[in-house]
Each structure stands twice: as structure tokens, then as C-alpha cells.
Design an enzyme around this catalytic site. Structure first.
Site, PDB file in Angstrom:
ATOM      1  N   SER A  72       0.693  -1.154  -0.034  1.00 48.82           N
ATOM      2  CA  SER A  72      -0.005   0.090  -0.021  1.00 48.82           C
ATOM      3  C   SER A  72       0.822   1.372  -0.021  1.00 48.82           C
ATOM      4  CB  SER A  72      -0.760   0.079   0.992  1.00 48.82           C
ATOM      5  OG  SER A  72      -1.672  -1.251   1.286  1.00 48.82           O
TER       6      SER A  72
HETATM    7  N1  SAM Z   1      -0.430  -4.774   4.176  1.00 49.44           N
HETATM    8  C1  SAM Z   1       0.192  -4.877   2.864  1.00 49.44           C
HETATM    9  C2  SAM Z   1       1.434  -4.606   3.129  1.00 49.44           C
HETATM   10  O1  SAM Z   1       2.055  -3.836   3.868  1.00 49.44           O
HETATM   11  O2  SAM Z   1       2.149  -4.896   2.226  1.00 49.44           O
HETATM   12  C3  SAM Z   1      -0.751  -4.719   1.849  1.00 49.44           C
HETATM   13  C4  SAM Z   1      -1.900  -5.733   1.622  1.00 49.44           C
HETATM   14  S1  SAM Z   1      -2.522  -5.586  -0.182  1.00 49.44           S
HETATM   15  C5  SAM Z   1      -3.287  -4.105  -0.285  1.00 49.44           C
HETATM   16  C6  SAM Z   1      -4.049  -6.534   0.563  1.00 49.44           C
HETATM   17  C7  SAM Z   1      -3.599  -8.106   0.847  1.00 49.44           C
HETATM   18  O3  SAM Z   1      -4.782  -8.457   1.266  1.00 49.44           O
HETATM   19  C8  SAM Z   1      -3.292  -8.716  -0.250  1.00 49.44           C
HETATM   20  O4  SAM Z   1      -2.030  -9.494  -0.321  1.00 49.44           O
HETATM   21  C9  SAM Z   1      -4.453 -10.022  -0.315  1.00 49.44           C
HETATM   22  O5  SAM Z   1      -4.107 -11.070  -1.028  1.00 49.44           O
HETATM   23  C10 SAM Z   1      -4.772 -10.053   1.106  1.00 49.44           C
HETATM   24  N2  SAM Z   1      -6.072 -10.417   1.120  1.00 49.44           N
HETATM   25  C11 SAM Z   1      -7.277  -9.926   0.432  1.00 49.44           C
HETATM   26  N3  SAM Z   1      -8.200 -11.021   1.057  1.00 49.44           N
HETATM   27  C12 SAM Z   1      -7.822 -11.771   2.163  1.00 49.44           C
HETATM   28  C13 SAM Z   1      -8.146 -12.503   3.321  1.00 49.44           C
HETATM   29  N4  SAM Z   1      -9.751 -12.729   3.031  1.00 49.44           N
HETATM   30  N5  SAM Z   1      -7.274 -12.811   4.279  1.00 49.44           N
HETATM   31  C14 SAM Z   1      -6.225 -12.627   4.223  1.00 49.44           C
HETATM   32  N6  SAM Z   1      -5.747 -12.033   3.410  1.00 49.44           N
HETATM   33  C15 SAM Z   1      -6.460 -11.171   2.392  1.00 49.44           C
END
Ligand code: SAM
Length: 223
Positions: A72
Site C-alpha cells: 500500500s
Molecule cells: N498490508 C500489506 C503490505 O503492507 O504490503 C498490503 C496488503 S494488499 C493492499 C492486500 C492484501 O490482502 C493482499 O495481499 C491480499 O492477498 C490480502 N487479502 C485479501 N483478502 C484476504 C483475506 N480474506 N484474508 C487474508 N488476506 C487477504
């Protein structure tokens, strides 16, 4: 002869200088909590960015990390972290480990961090970088974070993907006084919301507009 700048090059004065400038930029954009700003000054974002985009690690925007996911935007990570109002003694749950960068920031601001990711390869890579950076208070899990994770309750929960609604299992894992920060809206654009638990009630505040990849899971979007 002038050198061509590639995404992997570090322009000018090196990572420390770029990191300091990012922190100044966060302050200018309204981040006030000195502990949050200090955490951003300490965590090397370049370590969480894939090598082909490393030269852009301190640009204030999201970057691809593979499997269609992103690390992000620094400002959004800072605003979400500040909204959790951490003082140092908390147990924190993050849904959406992604690169592991937000977990590394949280590890400097809370007692314990549990982070869950649905893509095992992203979780594995994040866990390795977090180990190399000695973030020993972070536990990385793989699974559907919309169901909750680990052994709650938590003092703070941050969801780093966009949800149609705040998942009830996450609200149920909040301690009294606990905060849930989550983007809620449609698949393209959301509003960042903060829920505070007061007994069996949840007080909702709307913080700002935002754009996140979708939260996929039983209490999120269907894939
Ligand atoms: N916090 C992260 C970072 O610092 O890099 C950025 C995260 S990215 C914007 C969103 C993440 O949420 C993705 O890696 C995606 O695979 C994960 N995601 C989506 N749905 C999810 C779920 N139900 N449980 C766990 N992870 C999930």
C-alpha cells in the site's frame, strides 16, 4: 555519459535520505503521531518491494508485489496505523499481510502482531523479510482473515483490503475499547472506517476515501 536510471537504482543520497524525505512528506500530509513517524523512519520499505520496482520504494504510491496484489501507499499505511491509536502494549491483528511492510511498522508500535494472508507465497516471503529484520513479535498466518485469526481478542485490528462490510467475526474479536480500521465500499473505491467497541456496541467513524484491492473471503467479496 549520463547513466540511465532504472527502477532498481537508488537515486542521489541513498535509502536513509529517501526514508527521511518520506517521513517529512507524511508529516506535511497530516500524520502527527511521533511514534508512527519514528516507525516509518526505522523500517526499510525498500526491503519489502520487489527488486524490479525497488527504485520507487519511497514514492508515495502503491507498488505491485505479485499475484495481482500491492504494497500500500505509505501515506495510507501511516493514516491507518495512526487511526489504531497504539500506545505500545497492544495485541494487534492485521488482515492482508501482503509484503509484510505494515506488519513491520506495527511491530514497532505494539507488543504483539498477528498478520494473516490468503496467498501462501506472499506470506512466506513476508515472513522471511520480517525475520531478517528481527521483527520477532510478528506471527504470520495463512488463511481467510475475514473469519478472524489466531487467538483473539485483539486491542486493534487493521484490514488492508477493501470489504463490502466490516466482517462480524472481526468485530467479535475486538476487546472492550478495541479499534477496527477497515476500508468499506465497493470493489473499486471505499471509505476508510474506524469502529470502536463500547460494550456490545460499535461506534463507527468515517475517516477518508481510499482504494484497496478486494478483501476476498467468506465475509468479504467472492473471488
Ligand atoms: N498490508 C500489506 C503490505 O503492507 O504490503 C498490503 C496488503 S494488499 C493492499 C492486500 C492484501 O490482502 C493482499 O495481499 C491480499 O492477498 C490480502 N487479502 C485479501 N483478502 C484476504 C483475506 N480474506 N484474508 C487474508 N488476506 C487477504
Amino acid at each position: 555519459m549520463a547513466a540511465t536510471l532504472r527502477h532498481t537504482d537508488v537515486p542521489g543520497d541513498g535509502w536513509d535520505d529517501l526514508r527521511r524525505r518520506m517521513v517529512d512528506d507524511l508529516r506535511r500530509k497530516g500524520i502527527r503521531d511521533p511514534r508512527v513517524l519514528e516507525a516509518f523512519a526505522q523500517v526499510p520499505r525498500e526491503r519489502f518491494v520487489p527488486s524490479d520496482h525497488r527504485g520507487l520504494a519511497y514514492v508515495d504510491g502503491p507498488l505491485p508485489i505479485g499475484l495481482g496484489q500491492t504494497i500500500s501507499q505509505p501515506y495510507m499505511v501511516a493514516a491507518m496505523t495512526e487511526a489504531l491509536a497504539l500506545e505500545g502494549g497492544e495485541r494487534v491483528l492485521e488482515i492482508g499481510t501482503g509484503s509484510g511492510y505494515q506488519a513491520a511498522i506495527l511491530s514497532r508500535l505494539a507488543r504483539e502482531v498477528v498478520t494473516i494472508e490468503r496467498h501462501a507465497p506472499l506470506s512466506g516471503h513476508a515472513a522471511q523479510v520480517l525475520r531478517e529484520l528481527e521483527c520477532h513479535n510478528v506471527t504470520c498466518l495463512v488463511g481467510d482473515g475475514t473469519l478472524g485469526a489466531g487467538s483473539g481478542p485483539y486491542d486493534a485490528i487493521v484490514v488492508t483490503a477493501g470489504a463490502p462490510l466490516a466482517p462480524l467475526p472481526l468485530l467479535a474479536q475486538l476487546n472492550a475499547g478495541g479499534r477496527l480500521v477497515i476500508p468499506v465500499g465497493d470493489r473499486g473505491i471505499q471509505t476508510l472506517e474506524r469502529y470502536r467497541r463500547a460494550g456490545d456496541e460499535f461506534l463507527r467513524e468515517r475517516l477518508m476515501d481510499c482504494m484497496f484491492v478486494p478483501l476476498i473471503g467468506e465475509h468479504g467479496w467472492k473471488s
